[in-house]
Motif scaffolding. Sequence first.
Motif, PDB file in Angstrom:
ATOM      1  N   GLY A  63      32.152  49.195  34.936  1.00  0.00           N
ATOM      2  CA  GLY A  63      31.832  48.031  35.764  1.00  0.00           C
ATOM      3  C   GLY A  63      30.344  47.862  36.000  1.00  0.00           C
ATOM      4  N   ARG A  78      29.279  45.608  32.830  1.00  0.00           N
ATOM      5  CA  ARG A  78      29.889  44.284  32.658  1.00  0.00           C
ATOM      6  C   ARG A  78      30.974  44.083  33.701  1.00  0.00           C
ATOM      7  N   GLU A  79      31.385  42.843  33.856  1.00  0.00           N
ATOM      8  CA  GLU A  79      32.452  42.535  34.803  1.00  0.00           C
ATOM      9  C   GLU A  79      33.801  42.847  34.165  1.00  0.00           C
ATOM     10  N   ILE A  80      34.670  43.425  34.943  1.00  0.00           N
ATOM     11  CA  ILE A  80      36.005  43.781  34.455  1.00  0.00           C
ATOM     12  C   ILE A  80      37.005  42.802  35.062  1.00  0.00           C
ATOM     13  N   ARG A  81      37.706  42.088  34.202  1.00  0.00           N
ATOM     14  CA  ARG A  81      38.721  41.141  34.679  1.00  0.00           C
ATOM     15  C   ARG A  81      39.924  41.914  35.240  1.00  0.00           C
ATOM     16  N   PRO A  82      40.661  41.334  36.168  1.00  0.00           N
ATOM     17  CA  PRO A  82      41.816  42.027  36.756  1.00  0.00           C
ATOM     18  C   PRO A  82      42.839  42.488  35.717  1.00  0.00           C
ATOM     19  N   SER A  83      43.122  41.653  34.720  1.00  0.00           N
ATOM     20  CA  SER A  83      44.099  42.053  33.696  1.00  0.00           C
ATOM     21  C   SER A  83      43.565  43.230  32.875  1.00  0.00           C
ATOM     22  N   GLU A  84      42.272  43.199  32.588  1.00  0.00           N
ATOM     23  CA  GLU A  84      41.654  44.297  31.856  1.00  0.00           C
ATOM     24  C   GLU A  84      41.667  45.570  32.707  1.00  0.00           C
ATOM     25  N   ARG A  85      41.446  45.414  33.992  1.00  0.00           N
ATOM     26  CA  ARG A  85      41.455  46.556  34.906  1.00  0.00           C
ATOM     27  C   ARG A  85      42.821  47.260  34.866  1.00  0.00           C
TER      28      ARG A  85
END
Length: 195
Positions: free
Chosen positions: A67, A70-77
């Motif tokens: 993180g 880069r930004e981590i999308r909720p689905s990727e998380r």
Amino acid sequence: MRWLFGGLAALIILVIVYVGSAVASLGNLADAVRSGDGAGVIVRTDVKSLTQSLADQIVAAYLERIGQTREIRPSERMLVRAAGLGIADAMIAKMLTPDHLTQLLKTGKLDGVQDLPPIAGLPQLGTIDTKNVLATLGRFRFVEPVEFAVRISDTTDADSYSEIRLHFAGSGWQLAGLVLPSRVARELAATLPVK
């Protein structure tokens, strides 16, 4: 009035037995660690809960690390969490053999284990003087009716802070969690592949 005093006395006795049993269990665990009794340590450990505790911390440190770039999308998380738990579980299984867990709790370090990075800097459970009940109670923190946290580090600094979790399971209190110092969790997470 007698009923009130009798009830209060019974409550005090129950609290003393409740907390006393946790302190005694901690003492037995610490004695097993000090003597290097891996079988005794495992008997006093809920391996499944301890594995989950460590895996959650390692994956959280891993997510924090990726993180930062880069930004981590909720689905990727969610996907990273699921995959990371599998990888972390494999790493932790090597840490939680009777000999390795005992060494980790006794010396605060673990090295020379294949496919596992060297671990150092954990507080040593065996150094807690469990015979000094008042000092030991000063390390206890109530979590929930069936769980206590016991600080094993000498400091509360986040990078060095460590505690164990004792959970009441059926017939007694068992080691069910180990809060790693933040630095150690980050070092273990650094060994997971970055995507």
